[in-house]
Design a protein around this motif. Structure first.
Motif, PDB file in Angstrom:
ATOM      1  N   GLN A 256     -58.341   3.774 -11.477  1.00 11.96           N
ATOM      2  CA  GLN A 256     -58.289   3.904 -12.932  1.00 11.96           C
ATOM      3  C   GLN A 256     -59.047   5.132 -13.429  1.00 11.96           C
ATOM      4  N   LEU A 257     -59.656   5.860 -12.522  1.00  9.02           N
ATOM      5  CA  LEU A 257     -60.429   7.043 -12.895  1.00  9.02           C
ATOM      6  C   LEU A 257     -59.605   8.305 -12.660  1.00  9.02           C
ATOM      7  N   TYR A 258     -59.636   9.190 -13.664  1.00  8.85           N
ATOM      8  CA  TYR A 258     -59.011  10.503 -13.521  1.00  8.85           C
ATOM      9  C   TYR A 258     -60.025  11.524 -14.045  1.00  8.85           C
ATOM     10  N   LEU A 259     -60.877  11.981 -13.157  1.00  6.41           N
ATOM     11  CA  LEU A 259     -61.920  12.967 -13.472  1.00  6.41           C
ATOM     12  C   LEU A 259     -61.525  14.270 -12.799  1.00  6.41           C
ATOM     13  N   CYS A 260     -61.380  15.333 -13.573  1.00  8.14           N
ATOM     14  CA  CYS A 260     -60.799  16.552 -13.018  1.00  8.14           C
ATOM     15  C   CYS A 260     -61.587  17.791 -13.427  1.00  8.14           C
ATOM     16  N   ARG A 261     -61.362  18.859 -12.654  1.00  9.24           N
ATOM     17  CA  ARG A 261     -62.097  20.103 -12.874  1.00  9.24           C
ATOM     18  C   ARG A 261     -61.176  21.302 -12.680  1.00  9.24           C
ATOM     19  N   LEU A 262     -61.216  22.199 -13.634  1.00  3.76           N
ATOM     20  CA  LEU A 262     -60.577  23.512 -13.535  1.00  3.76           C
ATOM     21  C   LEU A 262     -61.674  24.516 -13.191  1.00  3.76           C
ATOM     22  N   ALA A 263     -61.479  25.293 -12.130  1.00  2.12           N
ATOM     23  CA  ALA A 263     -62.515  26.220 -11.685  1.00  2.12           C
ATOM     24  C   ALA A 263     -61.932  27.596 -11.395  1.00  2.12           C
ATOM     25  N   LEU A 264     -62.776  28.595 -11.505  1.00  2.00           N
ATOM     26  CA  LEU A 264     -62.430  29.978 -11.162  1.00  2.00           C
ATOM     27  C   LEU A 264     -63.408  30.438 -10.089  1.00  2.00           C
ATOM     28  N   ASP A 265     -62.888  30.707  -8.898  1.00  2.00           N
ATOM     29  CA  ASP A 265     -63.756  31.064  -7.764  1.00  2.00           C
ATOM     30  C   ASP A 265     -64.873  30.042  -7.599  1.00  2.00           C
ATOM     31  N   ASP A 266     -64.518  28.761  -7.706  1.00  2.00           N
ATOM     32  CA  ASP A 266     -65.432  27.619  -7.557  1.00  2.00           C
ATOM     33  C   ASP A 266     -66.446  27.481  -8.693  1.00  2.00           C
ATOM     34  N   ASP A 267     -66.318  28.289  -9.730  1.00  2.00           N
ATOM     35  CA  ASP A 267     -67.197  28.170 -10.895  1.00  2.00           C
ATOM     36  C   ASP A 267     -66.495  27.292 -11.936  1.00  2.00           C
ATOM     37  N   PRO A 268     -67.106  26.183 -12.371  1.00  2.00           N
ATOM     38  CA  PRO A 268     -66.429  25.285 -13.320  1.00  2.00           C
ATOM     39  C   PRO A 268     -66.070  25.994 -14.630  1.00  2.00           C
ATOM     40  N   VAL A 269     -64.814  25.895 -14.993  1.00  2.00           N
ATOM     41  CA  VAL A 269     -64.313  26.452 -16.247  1.00  2.00           C
ATOM     42  C   VAL A 269     -64.216  25.350 -17.296  1.00  2.00           C
ATOM     43  N   SER A 270     -63.608  24.240 -16.924  1.00  2.00           N
ATOM     44  CA  SER A 270     -63.447  23.107 -17.831  1.00  2.00           C
ATOM     45  C   SER A 270     -63.380  21.833 -16.999  1.00  2.00           C
ATOM     46  N   ILE A 271     -63.970  20.755 -17.534  1.00  2.00           N
ATOM     47  CA  ILE A 271     -63.987  19.473 -16.844  1.00  2.00           C
ATOM     48  C   ILE A 271     -63.537  18.403 -17.829  1.00  2.00           C
ATOM     49  N   GLY A 272     -62.696  17.487 -17.366  1.00  2.00           N
ATOM     50  CA  GLY A 272     -62.176  16.442 -18.239  1.00  2.00           C
ATOM     51  C   GLY A 272     -62.293  15.067 -17.594  1.00  2.00           C
ATOM     52  N   LEU A 273     -62.681  14.103 -18.397  1.00  2.00           N
ATOM     53  CA  LEU A 273     -62.749  12.714 -17.955  1.00  2.00           C
ATOM     54  C   LEU A 273     -61.655  11.928 -18.660  1.00  2.00           C
ATOM     55  N   TYR A 274     -60.735  11.404 -17.870  1.00  2.00           N
ATOM     56  CA  TYR A 274     -59.623  10.594 -18.359  1.00  2.00           C
ATOM     57  C   TYR A 274     -59.641   9.264 -17.603  1.00  2.00           C
ATOM     58  N   PHE A 275     -58.852   8.333 -18.087  1.00  2.00           N
ATOM     59  CA  PHE A 275     -58.693   7.054 -17.391  1.00  2.00           C
ATOM     60  C   PHE A 275     -57.207   6.759 -17.239  1.00  2.00           C
ATOM     61  N   LEU A 276     -56.869   5.992 -16.227  1.00  2.00           N
ATOM     62  CA  LEU A 276     -55.498   5.523 -16.034  1.00  2.00           C
ATOM     63  C   LEU A 276     -55.464   4.072 -16.466  1.00  2.00           C
ATOM     64  N   ASP A 277     -54.832   3.838 -17.614  1.00  2.00           N
ATOM     65  CA  ASP A 277     -54.841   2.528 -18.261  1.00  2.00           C
ATOM     66  C   ASP A 277     -53.405   2.048 -18.394  1.00  2.00           C
ATOM     67  N   GLY A 278     -52.937   1.348 -17.358  1.00  2.00           N
ATOM     68  CA  GLY A 278     -51.522   0.997 -17.346  1.00  2.00           C
ATOM     69  C   GLY A 278     -50.692   2.265 -17.249  1.00  2.00           C
ATOM     70  N   ARG A 279     -49.810   2.472 -18.205  1.00  2.00           N
ATOM     71  CA  ARG A 279     -48.987   3.683 -18.228  1.00  2.00           C
ATOM     72  C   ARG A 279     -49.526   4.700 -19.225  1.00  2.00           C
TER      73      ARG A 279
END
Length: 386
Positions: A256-279
């Motif tokens: 149910q966890l969707y935690l993700c990271r956008l990075a540039l050369d391993d440097d965090p650009v943006s991080i988002g915390l989402y959840f999977l709740d049914g559909r």
């Protein structure tokens, strides 16, 4: 703790039980989860994991969770917490949904085979004299709470307000087809500019170590962004960080966890915390590093999330959560309406409290900057107490 009473006609009765401790709540995990599976309106914010974890890390004067059961089967849940406002003879006992300020949607749970049992919870609550007001926030427009309160109760005052909205987006179509051309072209152009700077990567946390790493990076970036605006991030509070990490670690094995990271050369650009709740894919927190602000990194992250979720068939609705911020409305096609219910007893304490919360507070909330100042004042006071 049992209410020691049964409700309903003979032969069709449920028992109402009060849950006053986290340990008691933990013991109801299997029955609670089974009820949530049967309830078509259940959200992750009413899940056993969400509420039990929140109550372990946050203070309320007393848990006041009411459950209806038929044998081992839970048939209704009203997850409340009691808060005391004021001091001494001027104090008020206010009941609110547990975790309301940290949830996008708040409501009861109800078994579709026994819808009447939710009414039994209201009857049990109404007959008790140990509360002055109910302040039920972020209730979906067609939620159970909207049908819970009986009409014509001469002993209470009731006010229903439109409190907020929760924008959402249908994921059945590619965002490149649904976004306005100007917005789409801007995102694609900025994505190309980001890729020209180095190696771009997108990663979703799949094990506890990556969860801890991404949450620590998110906290650091979030605190820095809020400090730059002269405001206090919730990540400044240890209990909030501990709760969020505990929640994510409990949701990870249930997928149910969707935690993700956008990075540039391993440097965090943006991080988002989402959840999977049914559909549904509820977006909970996202942040980005200030040195990439010119590229609109939050929007780039959103495109990568949508592409990944659609490719893997994980969700059909991208739910941006409560709040009608402009950046959400750029993406959303529709929005859920969230209501606030204020209920007060017609007593010397309840009536003034009702008029304050139902009439005066909403006037203050219309001015966003006043709400921001009030929130910041509360957080700074809380930090000084640590």
């Amino acid at each position: 703790m049992s209410d020691d009473r049964q409700f309903g006609p003979s032969g069709d009765r449920c028992q109402v039980e009060r849950v006053l401790s986290v340990e008691h709540l933990e013991s109801l995990a299997d029955a609670w989860n089974a009820l949530a599976q049967r309830d078509p309106q259940a959200r992750i914010f009413q899940s056993h994991t969400w509420l039990c974890t929140w109550l372990r890390y946050h203070h309320c004067d007393r848990m006041e969770i009411l459950v209806a059961r038929r044998g081992d089967r839970l048939t209704a849940v009203l997850p409340l917490c009691a808060h005391t406002r004021g001091f001494g003879p001027l104090s008020l006992r206010v009941l609110r949904f547990a975790a309301d300020n940290d949830s996008d949607y708040c409501d009861a749970l109800s078994d579709p085979e026994y819808p009447q049992d939710l009414g039994a919870l209201w009857t049990a609550l109404r007959e008790r004299a140990d509360w002055h007001t109910l302040d039920l926030r972020y209730v979906p427009e067609r939620g159970y709470t909207t049908r819970l309160l009986p009409a014509g109760d001469a002993g209470i005052l009731v006010d229903r307000q439109r409190h907020d909205i929760a924008p959402y987006m249908d994921l059945s179509k590619d965002w490149r087809e649904t976004l306005p051309k100007r917005q789409r072209d801007s995102i694609l152009r900025r994505t190309r500019r980001l890729r020209e700077r180095g190696a771009v990567s997108f990663e979703v946390a799949t094990h506890p170590e990556s969860v801890g790493e991404m949450l620590a990076q998110m906290a650091k970036i979030h605190v820095a962004r809020w400090q730059a605006r002269g405001q206090t991030s919730m990540f400044c509070f240890e209990e909030y960080r501990a709760w969020l990490q505990a929640l994510c670690l409990r949701l990870l094995p249930t997928q149910q966890l969707y935690l993700c990271r956008l990075a540039l050369d391993d440097d965090p650009v943006s991080i988002g915390l989402y959840f999977l709740d049914g559909r549904r894919l509820p977006g909970y927190i996202s942040t980005f590093a200030a040195n990439y602000a010119d590229l609109g990194p939050g929007h780039i992250l959103e495109t990568m999330v949508i592409d990944d979720v659609r490719a893997r068939g994980l969700a059909e609705i991208d739910d941006f959560g409560r709040g009608g911020e402009e950046y959400k409305l750029r993406w959303a096609q529709e929005a859920n309406v969230l209501d606030r219910f204020l209920i007060a007893r017609k007593t010397a304490a309840g009536v003034p409290a009702f008029w304050w919360t139902a009439r005066i507070q909403p006037l203050l909330w219309r001015y966003h900057h006043l709400g921001t100042l009030a929130r910041e004042a509360r957080r700074r006071v809380a930090l000084r107490r640590l």
